[in-house]
Design an enzyme around this catalytic site. Structure first.
Site, PDB file in Angstrom:
ATOM      1  CG  HIS A   2      -2.122  -0.874   1.077  1.00  0.00           C
ATOM      2  ND1 HIS A   2      -2.088  -2.216   1.394  1.00  0.00           N
ATOM      3  CD2 HIS A   2      -3.378  -0.628   0.635  1.00  0.00           C
ATOM      4  CE1 HIS A   2      -3.275  -2.755   1.161  1.00  0.00           C
ATOM      5  NE2 HIS A   2      -4.074  -1.808   0.707  1.00  0.00           N
ATOM      6  CE  LYS A  34      -4.336  -0.136   4.840  1.00  0.00           C
ATOM      7  NZ  LYS A  34      -5.799   0.046   4.800  1.00  0.00           N
TER       8      LYS A  34
END
Length: 238
Positions: free
Chosen positions: A135, A139
């Site tokens: 990600h 995140k």
């Protein structure tokens, strides 16, 4: 729909743009700097709330909605140690609560195929199974909720494994979830079955957040008028 957005980060703004393009009304935008304004919203002025916030605030936001008669769609991750409390409250209040770790239709098909694949692969002990999620740098939680859901789908068939572990491949008794954070990655999830002779992979790679926003809006429309606790399996009839 009259939609209350709880959480106004990247996902909240994407949902706002897409919802407005579909003709829906955004009646409020709650974020950390105006959290006290949540008390201004009830079932009388709100059709549904869509909640994408942080682990420390998600349960409180869901609780507020359920106790004030607002159907709530939540995509916050990292707070599921209190999920059963939210379920119990929803049932007590005859409320409506929709939760998914990922609202992308593609991801939920990935979950479906992941469970099917695990049910077949568990018979072939020469393959080691692992999960990888990648990600963007912002995140917060590791592993991602989507990565955990993928792992749980595998564990439903791999009863010999004692749960999952984060970034610890040496723990052979558990399913390892590898987490990586890189710039400008929306979300990548890969399940790998590896043996000495070959490797099998099932993956989902998101190109934009539009799929997540689209699914959240679909869930909000679907939830209105219902009572109970639901997820993507119910909405997509998987």
């Amino acid at each position: 729909m009259k939609i209350l957005l709880i959480g106004y980060g990247k996902m909240g703004k994407t949902i706002e743009q897409m919802a407005q393009a579909k003709g829906h009304e955004i009646i409020g935008r709650i974020d950390h700097d105006n959290a006290d304004e949540l008390r201004n919203f009830t079932s009388e002025n709100t059709d549904v709330a869509i909640e994408f916030t942080h682990p420390e605030s998600a349960f409180g936001n869901v609780t507020y909605c359920l106790t004030h008669g607002i159907p709530v769609v939540s995509g916050s991750t990292g707070w599921l140690d209190r999920f059963e409390e939210a379920v119990a409250l929803c049932l007590k209040q005859n409320g409506a609560f929709f939760y998914a770790s990922n609202y992308s239709v593609g991801v939920n098909l990935f979950f479906h195929f992941n469970e099917y694949m695990a049910s077949k692969m568990q018979a072939y002990k020469e393959y080691d199974v692992s999960v990888k999620e990648v990600h963007h740098l912002q995140k917060v939680d590791k592993p991602s909720g989507t990565g955990i859901t993928a792992a749980e789908g595998i564990l439903s068939s791999y009863t010999n494994l004692e749960g999952w572990v984060s970034d610890n491949p040496e723990e052979k008794s558990k399913l390892n979830i590898v987490s990586e954070r890189e710039p400008d990655v929306v979300g990548t999830h890969i399940v790998t079955y590896s043996s000495e002779v070959d490797k099998i992979e099932l993956s989902h790679i998101a190109h934009t957040r539009a799929g997540f926003a689209e699914g959240a809006i679909m869930a909000a429309q679907w939830l209105i008028g219902r009572e109970g606790v639901y997820g993507m399996k119910e909405m997509l009839n998987l």
